[in-house]
Write a protein that holds these residues in place. Structure first.
Motif, short mmCIF file in Angstrom:
data_model
loop_
_atom_site.label_atom_id
_atom_site.label_comp_id
_atom_site.label_asym_id
_atom_site.label_seq_id
_atom_site.Cartn_x
_atom_site.Cartn_y
_atom_site.Cartn_z
N CYS A 357 0.83 -1.21 0.00
CA CYS A 357 0.00 0.00 0.00
C CYS A 357 0.87 1.26 0.00
CB CYS A 357 -0.91 0.01 1.23
SG CYS A 357 -2.15 -1.31 1.26
N VAL A 358 1.94 1.24 0.82
CA VAL A 358 2.86 2.39 0.86
C VAL A 358 3.56 2.55 -0.49
CG1 VAL A 358 4.97 3.27 1.94
CG2 VAL A 358 3.19 2.20 3.35
N MET A 359 4.01 1.44 -1.08
CA MET A 359 4.68 1.50 -2.38
C MET A 359 3.76 2.09 -3.44
SD MET A 359 7.38 0.89 -4.25
CE MET A 359 8.48 -0.36 -3.60
N LEU A 360 2.49 1.77 -3.38
CA LEU A 360 1.53 2.29 -4.36
C LEU A 360 1.47 3.82 -4.31
CD1 LEU A 360 -0.87 1.64 -6.37
CD2 LEU A 360 -2.36 1.86 -4.37
N ARG A 361 1.48 4.38 -3.12
CA ARG A 361 1.32 5.83 -2.97
C ARG A 361 2.65 6.61 -2.99
NH1 ARG A 361 -3.50 5.80 -4.90
NH2 ARG A 361 -5.22 5.46 -3.40
N LEU A 362 3.71 6.00 -2.44
CA LEU A 362 5.00 6.71 -2.35
C LEU A 362 5.97 6.30 -3.45
CD1 LEU A 362 5.94 6.77 1.45
CD2 LEU A 362 4.54 8.37 0.15
N HIS A 363 5.75 5.14 -4.07
CA HIS A 363 6.72 4.53 -5.00
C HIS A 363 8.07 4.33 -4.33
CE1 HIS A 363 3.82 4.94 -8.21
NE2 HIS A 363 3.66 6.22 -7.90
N SER A 364 8.02 4.09 -3.02
CA SER A 364 9.23 3.87 -2.24
C SER A 364 8.83 3.27 -0.89
CB SER A 364 9.98 5.18 -2.00
OG SER A 364 11.01 5.02 -1.05
N VAL A 365 9.71 2.44 -0.33
CA VAL A 365 9.51 1.97 1.05
C VAL A 365 10.75 2.28 1.87
CG1 VAL A 365 7.79 0.17 0.59
CG2 VAL A 365 10.21 -0.37 0.32
N ASP A 366 11.48 3.33 1.45
CA ASP A 366 12.63 3.79 2.20
C ASP A 366 12.16 4.57 3.42
OD1 ASP A 366 14.91 6.02 2.68
OD2 ASP A 366 15.79 4.20 1.85
N LEU A 367 12.83 4.39 4.55
CA LEU A 367 12.40 5.04 5.79
C LEU A 367 12.35 6.56 5.66
CD1 LEU A 367 14.07 3.08 8.75
CD2 LEU A 367 11.63 3.44 8.35
N ASP A 368 13.32 7.16 4.98
CA ASP A 368 13.32 8.63 4.85
C ASP A 368 12.10 9.12 4.09
OD1 ASP A 368 15.70 8.89 6.24
OD2 ASP A 368 16.92 8.62 4.44
N ASP A 369 11.72 8.40 3.05
CA ASP A 369 10.54 8.79 2.27
C ASP A 369 9.25 8.55 3.04
OD1 ASP A 369 12.03 9.55 0.01
OD2 ASP A 369 12.13 7.47 -0.69
N MET A 370 9.28 7.62 4.01
CA MET A 370 8.07 7.29 4.78
C MET A 370 7.87 8.20 5.99
SD MET A 370 8.12 3.11 4.73
CE MET A 370 6.86 3.01 6.01
N ALA A 371 8.74 9.19 6.19
CA ALA A 371 8.61 10.11 7.33
C ALA A 371 7.24 10.78 7.30
CB ALA A 371 9.72 11.15 7.29
N GLY A 372 6.50 10.65 8.41
CA GLY A 372 5.20 11.29 8.53
C GLY A 372 4.07 10.62 7.78
N ILE A 373 4.31 9.45 7.21
CA ILE A 373 3.29 8.79 6.39
C ILE A 373 2.07 8.37 7.22
CG2 ILE A 373 4.18 6.44 6.62
CD1 ILE A 373 2.81 8.04 3.41
N GLY A 374 2.25 8.21 8.52
CA GLY A 374 1.13 7.85 9.38
C GLY A 374 0.02 8.89 9.40
N ARG A 375 0.35 10.15 9.03
CA ARG A 375 -0.68 11.21 9.03
C ARG A 375 -1.51 11.18 7.75
NH1 ARG A 375 3.24 16.17 11.19
NH2 ARG A 375 4.32 14.90 12.75
N THR A 376 -0.92 10.76 6.65
CA THR A 376 -1.65 10.74 5.39
C THR A 376 -2.17 9.35 5.03
OG1 THR A 376 0.50 10.56 4.26
CG2 THR A 376 -0.50 12.75 4.38
N MET A 377 -1.59 8.31 5.60
CA MET A 377 -2.07 6.94 5.38
C MET A 377 -2.29 6.25 6.74
SD MET A 377 0.36 5.71 2.16
CE MET A 377 -0.64 4.26 1.82
N PRO A 378 -3.21 6.79 7.55
CA PRO A 378 -3.36 6.28 8.92
C PRO A 378 -3.83 4.83 8.99
CG PRO A 378 -5.15 7.79 8.36
CD PRO A 378 -4.15 7.89 7.26
N TRP A 379 -4.73 4.39 8.10
CA TRP A 379 -5.23 3.03 8.16
C TRP A 379 -4.15 2.02 7.77
CZ3 TRP A 379 -9.44 1.65 10.61
CH2 TRP A 379 -10.44 2.61 10.81
N THR A 380 -3.36 2.39 6.78
CA THR A 380 -2.26 1.50 6.36
C THR A 380 -1.26 1.33 7.48
OG1 THR A 380 -2.51 2.12 4.04
CG2 THR A 380 -0.39 1.19 4.70
N MET A 381 -0.86 2.44 8.09
CA MET A 381 0.17 2.36 9.12
C MET A 381 -0.38 1.79 10.43
SD MET A 381 2.68 2.98 7.38
CE MET A 381 3.81 2.60 8.72
N ALA A 382 -1.68 1.96 10.68
CA ALA A 382 -2.27 1.28 11.84
C ALA A 382 -2.21 -0.23 11.66
CB ALA A 382 -3.72 1.74 12.03
N ALA A 383 -2.42 -0.70 10.42
CA ALA A 383 -2.28 -2.13 10.13
C ALA A 383 -0.84 -2.57 10.37
CB ALA A 383 -2.70 -2.41 8.69
#
Length: 496
Positions: A357-383
């Motif tokens: 799900c993260v790869m679909l939206r960010l086209h990356s699963v690198d930690l630096d690119d995922m900074a703050g992703i919990g605010r825009t993808m809360p359901w994904t990161m809650a999972a």
């Protein structure tokens, strides 16, 4: 279900996905082939659920292919252990493929979707065939079907790093398969049969203990390569990290688990408990390797920046837990190892789906690119958090049940040091899970994270079903640990 169909369930378990695979090439169009493949996977799951119900109610099922009775003909044999493996492999395959269409659109060219479905069903066929067959040469054949399709699936996305990863997996997998084939050949030379139950009966009277020792060594190393047992795991991190997200989720949740199943079958059902763990003392070799894998792989996972690669090293550590359970060679230890096959399949499959799900939206699963992703993808990161709690082994999650049985097995054998090490290993899992949680929820959003939006429901629902199941089976353990206990007791009793 009619009695005639029920009698054919063992062969339908393999025939349905096997016959459907070439039909995907004929259908070809994406709008036809994906719904067809999804339907096939769910039908296969229903067959495996029916088989498990039959086994729990009536005992071991034996199916003679072509009417040729074992040991002369090929036998499909379903007991509690194989039915348990069939159930979670087919169930996860169905859920992952239901999740797949949107992710495939992003990561795999549309012109290759029919090839993906063909390879996916072939890989599923191989994994199910390994679990259901009672014939040793068929184990090798199905192992190669699943392996060859896995190599192609990993390279299918076309990422630059995927091709070397698939090639490394091919080389290591081929070495492992060759070792397994040599071991099977030596055992056939000693006993003159390929049927597992027949071979188990003939081995004690077979001449040539040296041949048995060599066969045992080849099989142990070959299976160790296939299941990524430390330090034979070098193919796994790149294969999981650079494969398309759907492929990572499917293979990580199923392939190594089926290889652990093969180890269980050979060491307990064919060679027998006395030869493997009393005469050769296999547990003394497996236990340190399992503990080393848990701690080394978990430590390496902590330092990974690519989250899929982090999960890959975590998988090496989790294989260590399964092998640790096997090394005790007791009912509690085997129950812990077998139930962890199931629990880890749920947890790791769900975590890789969350990263899809993260790869679909960010086209990356690198930690630096995922900074703050919990605010825009809360359901994904809650999972992700829910799956992470399972990996750590927090009470009320499936991961806790696995570690409970393993610690119980360690204390039964007065191995206090092993029990303490198991508790400490959870702290390492806490560290690498927390790194992702901290990055996603407590750091300022990256540019990519600001522009991201929540994953589509078609991907979120299967992800939550799989990770939600980790809580369900962490509380209601009858259908996981209960079945695993029956399987463990059957395995310790050998093939009847």
């Amino acid at each position: 279900m009619s009695q005639a169909i029920q009698a054919q369930l063992p062969v339908l378990q393999v025939v349905i996905p096997l016959m459907a695979a070439p039909l995907c090439i004929i259908l070809r169009r994406r709008s036809l082939v994906l719904p067809f493949a999804i339907g096939v996977c769910w039908l296969t799951f229903l067959v495996s659920a029916a088989l498990l119900g039959d086994v729990l109610e009536a005992g071991v099922i034996s199916y003679a292919l072509g009417g040729w009775a074992a040991p002369w003909g090929i036998e499909y044999r379903v007991d509690a252990l194989s039915a348990f493996v069939l159930l979670f492999v087919s169930g996860i395959a169905a859920l992952v493929l239901t999740y797949a269409p949107r992710s495939l659109t992003d990561e795999v060219p549309a012109s290759r979707h029919y090839l993906f479905c063909t390879l996916y069903l072939l890989c599923l066929t191989g994994l199910l065939g390994i679990a259901i067959t009672g014939d040793l040469f068929n184990v090798f054949v199905f192992l190669e079907i699943s392996a060859l399709s896995s190599y192609a699936l990993i390279a299918l996305g076309g990422r630059r790093q995927a091709l070397p990863a698939a090639f490394q997996y091919l080389v290591m997998g081929t070495i492992g398969a060759t070792f397994i084939l040599i071991g099977i050949g030596l055992m056939y030379q000693m006993t003159g049969t390929l049927n597992m139950a027949d071979m188990a009966a003939r081995l004690p009277a077979a001449e040539g203990i040296r041949t048995a020792l060599v066969a045992f060594a080849f099989l142990t190393v070959g299976i160790g390569l296939k299941m990524a047992l430390f330090p034979l795991h070098v193919w796994l991190p790149n294969a999981y990290a650079y494969a398309p997200s759907v492929v990572s989720a499917f293979i990580a949740a199923t392939a190594t688990k089926v290889s652990v199943y093969i180890l269980l079958r050979f060491m307990f059902s064919v060679f027998g408990l006395e030869f493997s763990f009393e005469h050769l003392e296999l547990g003394r070799a497996l236990m340190p390797l399992a503990l080393a894998g848990i701690f080394v792989a978990s430590t390496v996972a902590i330092f990974q920046r690519n989250v899929k690669r982090m999960l890959a090293y975590s998988s090496v550590a989790q294989v260590g837990y399964m092998v640790l359970g096997i090394s005790f060679a007791t009912a509690a230890g085997l129950t812990g190892g077998i139930v962890h096959l199931f629990n880890h399949a749920l947890i790791k499959g769900g975590l890789f789906m969350a990263m899809g799900c993260v790869m679909l939206r960010l086209h990356s699963v690198d930690l630096d690119d995922m900074a703050g992703i919990g605010r825009t993808m809360p359901w994904t990161m809650a999972a992700w958090v829910l799956g992470g709690l399972g990996l750590i082994g927090v009470p009320a999650t499936a991961g806790f049940i696995s570690k409970w049985y393993l610690i119980e097995a360690a204390l039964e054998q007065n191995s206090l040091i092993v029990a303490v090490l198991l508790l400490l290993s959870s702290l390492l899992a806490l560290v690498y899970v927390w790194r992702v949680v901290e990055t996603a929820f407590f750091r300022e959003p990256s540019q990519r994270a600001r522009e991201a939006r929540e994953a589509p429901l078609a991907m979120l629902i299967p992800t939550w079903v799989l990770l939600g199941a980790t809580v369900f089976f962490g509380i209601f353990t009858t259908y996981s640990a209960g079945v695993a206990r029956q399987a463990a007791e059957a395995v310790l009793g050998g093939l009847q």
